[in-house]
Write a protein that holds these residues in place. Structure first.
Motif, PDB file in Angstrom:
ATOM      1  N   SER A  21       1.353  -1.175   0.097  1.00 33.40           N
ATOM      2  CA  SER A  21       0.608   0.260  -0.109  1.00 33.40           C
ATOM      3  C   SER A  21       1.118   0.921  -0.023  1.00 33.40           C
ATOM      4  N   LEU A  22       1.501   1.312   1.182  1.00 37.11           N
ATOM      5  CA  LEU A  22       3.005   2.538   0.636  1.00 37.11           C
ATOM      6  C   LEU A  22       3.352   2.412  -0.019  1.00 37.11           C
ATOM      7  N   THR A  23       4.368   1.828  -1.190  1.00 38.24           N
ATOM      8  CA  THR A  23       4.459   1.311  -1.972  1.00 38.24           C
ATOM      9  C   THR A  23       3.935   2.139  -2.729  1.00 38.24           C
ATOM     10  N   ARG A  24       2.344   1.675  -3.494  1.00 35.04           N
ATOM     11  CA  ARG A  24       1.720   1.947  -4.226  1.00 35.04           C
ATOM     12  C   ARG A  24       1.550   3.954  -4.136  1.00 35.04           C
ATOM     13  N   GLN A  25       0.935   4.160  -2.871  1.00 36.53           N
ATOM     14  CA  GLN A  25       0.557   5.502  -2.750  1.00 36.53           C
ATOM     15  C   GLN A  25       2.294   6.525  -3.042  1.00 36.53           C
ATOM     16  N   ALA A  26       3.596   5.880  -2.367  1.00 34.21           N
ATOM     17  CA  ALA A  26       4.432   6.610  -3.117  1.00 34.21           C
ATOM     18  C   ALA A  26       4.202   6.737  -4.503  1.00 34.21           C
ATOM     19  N   ILE A  27       4.715   6.176  -5.050  1.00 32.13           N
ATOM     20  CA  ILE A  27       4.822   6.062  -6.393  1.00 32.13           C
ATOM     21  C   ILE A  27       3.108   6.603  -7.318  1.00 32.13           C
ATOM     22  N   GLY A  28       2.210   6.203  -7.251  1.00 33.92           N
ATOM     23  CA  GLY A  28       1.204   7.243  -6.835  1.00 33.92           C
ATOM     24  C   GLY A  28       1.370   8.955  -7.287  1.00 33.92           C
ATOM     25  N   ALA A  29       2.452   9.043  -6.421  1.00 36.93           N
ATOM     26  CA  ALA A  29       2.403  10.379  -5.724  1.00 36.93           C
ATOM     27  C   ALA A  29       3.794  11.068  -6.638  1.00 36.93           C
ATOM     28  N   GLY A  30       4.034  10.429  -6.986  1.00 38.32           N
ATOM     29  CA  GLY A  30       5.500  10.066  -8.426  1.00 38.32           C
ATOM     30  C   GLY A  30       6.714  10.549  -7.337  1.00 38.32           C
TER      31      GLY A  30
ATOM     32  N   ASN B 214       1.679 -12.540  -5.097  1.00 41.31           N
ATOM     33  CA  ASN B 214       0.072 -11.334  -5.755  1.00 41.31           C
ATOM     34  C   ASN B 214       0.621  -9.998  -5.354  1.00 41.31           C
ATOM     35  N   GLU B 215       0.437  -9.881  -4.964  1.00 43.57           N
ATOM     36  CA  GLU B 215       1.090  -8.354  -3.575  1.00 43.57           C
ATOM     37  C   GLU B 215       1.819  -8.164  -4.634  1.00 43.57           C
ATOM     38  N   ALA B 216       3.792  -8.947  -4.482  1.00 45.46           N
ATOM     39  CA  ALA B 216       4.892  -8.012  -5.351  1.00 45.46           C
ATOM     40  C   ALA B 216       4.067  -8.191  -6.257  1.00 45.46           C
ATOM     41  N   ARG B 217       3.778  -9.475  -7.892  1.00 44.34           N
ATOM     42  CA  ARG B 217       3.747  -8.902  -8.446  1.00 44.34           C
ATOM     43  C   ARG B 217       2.777  -7.421  -8.762  1.00 44.34           C
ATOM     44  N   GLU B 218       1.588  -7.036  -8.236  1.00 42.70           N
ATOM     45  CA  GLU B 218       0.815  -6.033  -8.414  1.00 42.70           C
ATOM     46  C   GLU B 218       1.838  -4.367  -8.306  1.00 42.70           C
ATOM     47  N   MET B 219       2.367  -4.941  -7.463  1.00 37.65           N
ATOM     48  CA  MET B 219       3.921  -3.699  -7.245  1.00 37.65           C
ATOM     49  C   MET B 219       4.249  -3.291  -8.662  1.00 37.65           C
ATOM     50  N   VAL B 220       5.039  -4.332  -9.201  1.00 34.43           N
ATOM     51  CA  VAL B 220       5.904  -4.340 -10.168  1.00 34.43           C
ATOM     52  C   VAL B 220       5.386  -3.439 -10.994  1.00 34.43           C
ATOM     53  N   GLU B 221       3.684  -4.729 -11.603  1.00 30.87           N
ATOM     54  CA  GLU B 221       3.360  -3.856 -12.772  1.00 30.87           C
ATOM     55  C   GLU B 221       2.704  -1.767 -12.261  1.00 30.87           C
ATOM     56  N   PHE B 222       2.473  -1.968 -11.175  1.00 37.46           N
ATOM     57  CA  PHE B 222       1.798  -0.613 -10.505  1.00 37.46           C
ATOM     58  C   PHE B 222       3.364   0.393 -10.768  1.00 37.46           C
ATOM     59  N   ALA B 223       3.982  -0.103 -10.800  1.00 37.33           N
ATOM     60  CA  ALA B 223       5.886   0.932 -11.038  1.00 37.33           C
ATOM     61  C   ALA B 223       5.936   1.364 -12.469  1.00 37.33           C
ATOM     62  N   GLU B 224       5.355  -0.223 -13.018  1.00 34.44           N
ATOM     63  CA  GLU B 224       5.857   0.117 -14.463  1.00 34.44           C
ATOM     64  C   GLU B 224       4.737   0.283 -15.330  1.00 34.44           C
ATOM     65  N   LYS B 225       3.750   0.636 -15.448  1.00 38.68           N
ATOM     66  CA  LYS B 225       2.766   1.035 -15.884  1.00 38.68           C
ATOM     67  C   LYS B 225       2.530   2.880 -15.349  1.00 38.68           C
ATOM     68  N   HIS B 226       2.721   3.017 -14.136  1.00 31.68           N
ATOM     69  CA  HIS B 226       3.630   4.518 -14.201  1.00 31.68           C
ATOM     70  C   HIS B 226       4.976   4.741 -14.465  1.00 31.68           C
ATOM     71  N   GLY B 227       5.516   4.549 -15.446  1.00 27.20           N
ATOM     72  CA  GLY B 227       7.192   4.330 -14.994  1.00 27.20           C
ATOM     73  C   GLY B 227       7.933   4.839 -14.476  1.00 27.20           C
ATOM     74  N   ALA B 228       7.641   3.947 -12.829  1.00 30.79           N
ATOM     75  CA  ALA B 228       8.208   4.413 -11.794  1.00 30.79           C
ATOM     76  C   ALA B 228       9.752   4.246 -11.684  1.00 30.79           C
ATOM     77  N   PHE B 229      10.627   4.382 -10.669  1.00 26.79           N
ATOM     78  CA  PHE B 229      12.010   3.722  -9.935  1.00 26.79           C
ATOM     79  C   PHE B 229      10.954   2.824  -9.150  1.00 26.79           C
ATOM     80  N   LEU B 230      11.142   1.924  -8.760  1.00 25.35           N
ATOM     81  CA  LEU B 230      10.842   1.064  -7.653  1.00 25.35           C
ATOM     82  C   LEU B 230      12.458  -0.569  -7.253  1.00 25.35           C
TER      83      LEU B 230
END
Length: 164
Positions: free
Chosen positions: A76-85, A99-115
């Motif tokens: 949750s914190l990772t997605r929120q931080a990435i969502g905030a840029g 599954n949560e780990a995959r979702e985190m990676v997919e979320f970062a990739e979707k946003h072009g974020a550094f994770l």
């Protein structure tokens, strides 16, 4: 650069100590749900603290967030931080389910974020050196390995021994 610590327990404090020595960091803000922990961190490190995650996510000066909270809070914190840029450095384990780990990676990739996940053993001098020896053929054909990892996990009072 201003850096956020999301979770100011033992690991968060360790990261704060390292950041205080980093010349590229000109500000640190710590988020935690525990007011007591925030008081301790503010008194010990003389940094900004907040019990409201939006105080971190809405701060345009914060460019990097270290997720050092309880393991179940990482996704949750990772997605929120990435969502905030924000760029994100998340401690291991990155999530409590695959599954949560995959979702985190997919979320970062979707946003072009550094994770990045903090799994430092992969880059330790010992492991890098052994890998160099293997690649150079200095150890011959590797048929089997046996590794022992020693840590403070068995020490009394270690966070690894605490029950939720």
């Amino acid at each position: 650069m201003k850096v956020a610590i999301l979770g100011s327990g033992a690991m968060g404090a360790t990261v704060i100590e390292h950041l205080k020595e980093c010349p590229e960091v000109d500000g640190v803000v710590a988020y935690d749900r525990s007011q007591e922990r925030l008081r301790e961190v503010a008194n010990r490190y003389h940094i900004q603290t907040t019990s409201q995650p939006d105080g971190v996510f809405n701060d345009p000066l914060v460019r990097l967030a270290f997720v050092t909270a309880a393991n179940d809070a990482h996704p949750s914190l990772t997605r929120q931080a990435i969502g905030a840029g924000k760029a994100v450095m998340c401690e291991k384990p990155m999530a409590t389910t695959l599954n949560e780990a995959r979702e985190m990676v997919e979320f970062a990739e979707k946003h072009g974020a550094f994770l990045q996940i903090g799994f430092e053993a992969r880059y330790s001098r010992l492991y890098v050196k052994v890998k160099e020896w293997i690649d150079a053929g200095q150890l011959g054909q590797i048929l089997n390995t046996h590794c022992v990892y020693l840590s403070s996990a068995r020490e009394k009072g270690s966070w690894r021994n605490l029950k939720a």
